[in-house]
Design a protein around this motif. Sequence first.
Motif, PDB file in Angstrom:
ATOM      1  N   ALA A   1      -7.020  12.086 -13.870  1.00  0.00           N
ATOM      2  CA  ALA A   1      -7.239  10.443 -13.840  1.00  0.00           C
ATOM      3  C   ALA A   1      -6.079   9.491 -13.314  1.00  0.00           C
ATOM      4  O   ALA A   1      -5.032   9.624 -13.789  1.00  0.00           O
ATOM      5  N   LEU A   2      -6.393   8.754 -12.383  1.00  0.00           N
ATOM      6  CA  LEU A   2      -5.600   7.797 -11.671  1.00  0.00           C
ATOM      7  C   LEU A   2      -5.801   6.612 -12.385  1.00  0.00           C
ATOM      8  O   LEU A   2      -6.746   5.917 -12.347  1.00  0.00           O
ATOM      9  N   ALA A   3      -4.903   5.830 -13.043  1.00  0.00           N
ATOM     10  CA  ALA A   3      -4.837   4.348 -13.647  1.00  0.00           C
ATOM     11  C   ALA A   3      -4.245   3.585 -12.597  1.00  0.00           C
ATOM     12  O   ALA A   3      -3.146   3.793 -12.114  1.00  0.00           O
ATOM     13  N   HIS A   4      -4.908   2.348 -12.324  1.00  0.00           N
ATOM     14  CA  HIS A   4      -4.418   1.456 -11.379  1.00  0.00           C
ATOM     15  C   HIS A   4      -4.451   0.022 -12.125  1.00  0.00           C
ATOM     16  O   HIS A   4      -5.478  -0.191 -12.893  1.00  0.00           O
ATOM     17  N   SER A   5      -3.339  -0.608 -11.722  1.00  0.00           N
ATOM     18  CA  SER A   5      -3.446  -2.144 -12.230  1.00  0.00           C
ATOM     19  C   SER A   5      -4.425  -3.018 -11.957  1.00  0.00           C
ATOM     20  O   SER A   5      -5.057  -2.828 -10.732  1.00  0.00           O
ATOM     21  N   GLN A   6      -5.061  -3.722 -12.586  1.00  0.00           N
ATOM     22  CA  GLN A   6      -6.408  -4.542 -12.430  1.00  0.00           C
ATOM     23  C   GLN A   6      -5.929  -5.903 -11.773  1.00  0.00           C
ATOM     24  O   GLN A   6      -5.971  -6.930 -12.081  1.00  0.00           O
ATOM     25  N   ILE A   7      -5.236  -5.812 -10.464  1.00  0.00           N
ATOM     26  CA  ILE A   7      -5.037  -7.183  -9.798  1.00  0.00           C
ATOM     27  C   ILE A   7      -5.806  -7.276  -8.462  1.00  0.00           C
ATOM     28  O   ILE A   7      -6.201  -6.294  -7.622  1.00  0.00           O
ATOM     29  N   SER A   8      -6.941  -8.317  -8.898  1.00  0.00           N
ATOM     30  CA  SER A   8      -7.723  -8.590  -7.936  1.00  0.00           C
ATOM     31  C   SER A   8      -8.330 -10.123  -7.972  1.00  0.00           C
ATOM     32  O   SER A   8      -8.263 -10.535  -9.040  1.00  0.00           O
ATOM     33  N   LYS A   9      -8.332 -10.747  -6.693  1.00  0.00           N
ATOM     34  CA  LYS A   9      -8.602 -12.161  -6.638  1.00  0.00           C
ATOM     35  C   LYS A   9     -10.004 -12.329  -6.228  1.00  0.00           C
ATOM     36  O   LYS A   9     -10.305 -13.600  -6.614  1.00  0.00           O
ATOM     37  N   GLY A  10     -10.671 -11.376  -5.565  1.00  0.00           N
ATOM     38  CA  GLY A  10     -11.886 -11.684  -5.221  1.00  0.00           C
ATOM     39  C   GLY A  10     -13.087 -11.394  -6.118  1.00  0.00           C
ATOM     40  O   GLY A  10     -12.941 -10.895  -7.419  1.00  0.00           O
ATOM     41  N   PRO A  11     -14.265 -11.903  -6.029  1.00  0.00           N
ATOM     42  CA  PRO A  11     -15.287 -11.422  -7.134  1.00  0.00           C
ATOM     43  C   PRO A  11     -15.782 -10.029  -6.978  1.00  0.00           C
ATOM     44  O   PRO A  11     -16.143  -9.346  -7.997  1.00  0.00           O
ATOM     45  N   VAL A  12     -15.295  -9.410  -5.992  1.00  0.00           N
ATOM     46  CA  VAL A  12     -15.611  -7.825  -5.922  1.00  0.00           C
ATOM     47  C   VAL A  12     -14.345  -7.294  -5.950  1.00  0.00           C
ATOM     48  O   VAL A  12     -13.448  -7.315  -5.162  1.00  0.00           O
ATOM     49  N   LYS A  13     -14.118  -6.429  -7.309  1.00  0.00           N
ATOM     50  CA  LYS A  13     -13.117  -5.624  -7.120  1.00  0.00           C
ATOM     51  C   LYS A  13     -12.873  -4.439  -6.427  1.00  0.00           C
ATOM     52  O   LYS A  13     -13.952  -3.575  -6.358  1.00  0.00           O
ATOM     53  N   PRO A  14     -11.983  -4.266  -5.659  1.00  0.00           N
ATOM     54  CA  PRO A  14     -11.804  -2.931  -4.913  1.00  0.00           C
ATOM     55  C   PRO A  14     -11.853  -1.838  -5.660  1.00  0.00           C
ATOM     56  O   PRO A  14     -11.405  -1.381  -6.914  1.00  0.00           O
ATOM     57  N   LYS A  15     -12.394  -0.624  -5.304  1.00  0.00           N
ATOM     58  CA  LYS A  15     -12.594   0.670  -6.053  1.00  0.00           C
ATOM     59  C   LYS A  15     -11.211   1.082  -6.825  1.00  0.00           C
ATOM     60  O   LYS A  15     -11.216   1.273  -7.477  1.00  0.00           O
ATOM     61  N   PHE A  16     -10.474   0.681  -5.614  1.00  0.00           N
ATOM     62  CA  PHE A  16      -8.847   1.533  -6.025  1.00  0.00           C
ATOM     63  C   PHE A  16      -8.042   0.231  -5.850  1.00  0.00           C
ATOM     64  O   PHE A  16      -6.922   0.681  -5.048  1.00  0.00           O
ATOM     65  N   GLY A  17      -8.292  -0.795  -6.361  1.00  0.00           N
ATOM     66  CA  GLY A  17      -7.406  -2.068  -6.236  1.00  0.00           C
ATOM     67  C   GLY A  17      -6.185  -1.918  -6.980  1.00  0.00           C
ATOM     68  O   GLY A  17      -6.073  -0.959  -7.986  1.00  0.00           O
ATOM     69  N   GLY A  18      -5.076  -2.587  -6.881  1.00  0.00           N
ATOM     70  CA  GLY A  18      -4.071  -2.606  -7.617  1.00  0.00           C
ATOM     71  C   GLY A  18      -2.938  -1.463  -7.264  1.00  0.00           C
ATOM     72  O   GLY A  18      -3.277  -0.669  -6.503  1.00  0.00           O
ATOM     73  N   THR A  19      -2.154  -1.510  -8.239  1.00  0.00           N
ATOM     74  CA  THR A  19      -1.110  -0.281  -7.842  1.00  0.00           C
ATOM     75  C   THR A  19      -1.244   0.742  -8.787  1.00  0.00           C
ATOM     76  O   THR A  19      -1.523   0.424  -9.976  1.00  0.00           O
ATOM     77  N   LEU A  20      -0.906   1.947  -8.407  1.00  0.00           N
ATOM     78  CA  LEU A  20      -1.103   3.046  -9.228  1.00  0.00           C
ATOM     79  C   LEU A  20      -0.120   3.133 -10.625  1.00  0.00           C
ATOM     80  O   LEU A  20       0.989   2.995 -10.198  1.00  0.00           O
ATOM     81  N   CYS A  21      -0.649   3.081 -11.653  1.00  0.00           N
ATOM     82  CA  CYS A  21       0.489   2.838 -12.752  1.00  0.00           C
ATOM     83  C   CYS A  21       0.684   3.968 -13.708  1.00  0.00           C
ATOM     84  O   CYS A  21       1.342   4.055 -14.802  1.00  0.00           O
ATOM     85  N   GLY A  22      -0.268   5.020 -13.594  1.00  0.00           N
ATOM     86  CA  GLY A  22      -0.192   6.166 -14.258  1.00  0.00           C
ATOM     87  C   GLY A  22      -1.194   7.327 -13.816  1.00  0.00           C
ATOM     88  O   GLY A  22      -2.298   7.101 -13.319  1.00  0.00           O
ATOM     89  N   VAL A  23      -0.879   8.675 -14.165  1.00  0.00           N
ATOM     90  CA  VAL A  23      -1.639   9.942 -13.741  1.00  0.00           C
ATOM     91  C   VAL A  23      -1.749  10.547 -15.040  1.00  0.00           C
ATOM     92  O   VAL A  23      -0.683  11.121 -15.664  1.00  0.00           O
ATOM     93  N   TYR A  24      -2.853  10.886 -15.308  1.00  0.00           N
ATOM     94  CA  TYR A  24      -3.225  11.603 -16.513  1.00  0.00           C
ATOM     95  C   TYR A  24      -4.147  12.994 -16.254  1.00  0.00           C
ATOM     96  O   TYR A  24      -4.983  13.036 -15.341  1.00  0.00           O
ATOM     97  N   LEU A  25      -3.615  13.980 -17.041  1.00  0.00           N
ATOM     98  CA  LEU A  25      -4.129  15.267 -16.997  1.00  0.00           C
ATOM     99  C   LEU A  25      -5.315  15.449 -17.972  1.00  0.00           C
ATOM    100  O   LEU A  25      -4.970  15.329 -19.299  1.00  0.00           O
ATOM    101  N   LEU A  26      -6.744  15.295 -17.633  1.00  0.00           N
ATOM    102  CA  LEU A  26      -7.682  15.349 -18.567  1.00  0.00           C
ATOM    103  C   LEU A  26      -8.394  16.743 -18.753  1.00  0.00           C
ATOM    104  O   LEU A  26      -8.488  17.540 -17.777  1.00  0.00           O
ATOM    105  N   GLU A  27      -8.412  17.238 -19.870  1.00  0.00           N
ATOM    106  CA  GLU A  27      -8.993  18.686 -20.283  1.00  0.00           C
ATOM    107  C   GLU A  27     -10.097  18.384 -21.084  1.00  0.00           C
ATOM    108  O   GLU A  27      -9.963  17.871 -22.156  1.00  0.00           O
TER     109      GLU A  27
END
Length: 184
Positions: free
Chosen positions: A32-58
């Motif tokens: 699971a890749l966590a991205h920071s929620q930086i978005s100025k438009g009404p539609v948030k890009p699917k992978f907007g913002g900066t990658l701020c965490g990577v998690y292994l989910l089991e």
Amino acid sequence: MTYNFIDNAIASATSPPPFDIPCLRFVEASLALAHSQISKGPVKPKFGGTLCGVYLLEEKIEGGNGAFTKYIHNMDYEPTMSVGMNGYDIAEFLVFTQHVQYCKTGGLVIISDYQGSRTLLTDPQILTDPSVGGGADVFSEGNLESTVALFEKHHECNRFCKWPGFGLKQFGSPVTSSHESSAL
Ligand SMILES: [Zn+2]
């Protein structure tokens, strides 16, 4: 690969094996890749913002701590527990799966550090022969390559390995060395 080998051997054998085959698999897992929620438009890009965490989910292994067992330590060739103890039957089967993996990969790879419940396994270590990596670091620092190189010397065949229907070459011999005898 191991269960394909087992299923094919049983299907073509003249009589069924005198034991049950445990039904195990590794947990489902994903990143699971966590991205920071930086978005100025009404539609948030699917992978907007900066990658701020990577998690292994089991997938969760149910049953609490009591259900979790270490079956084979990394580098070891035998079950962690003694004959008759809880989980020994599973550990014995997993020792056999190493034998199958060793043979089916031409002596190049086995899985070790087997642990989990009676149906789900997690956090294994892939062990490879030194020729596999070609000097590169493969499967991380837990890949202790001498374990595969010494497999035929140290693996001791059990009742699963010895069933003629599997047709496996037998490795190991009864414990007779003075060192191991004195440890008993
Ligand atoms: Zn064996």
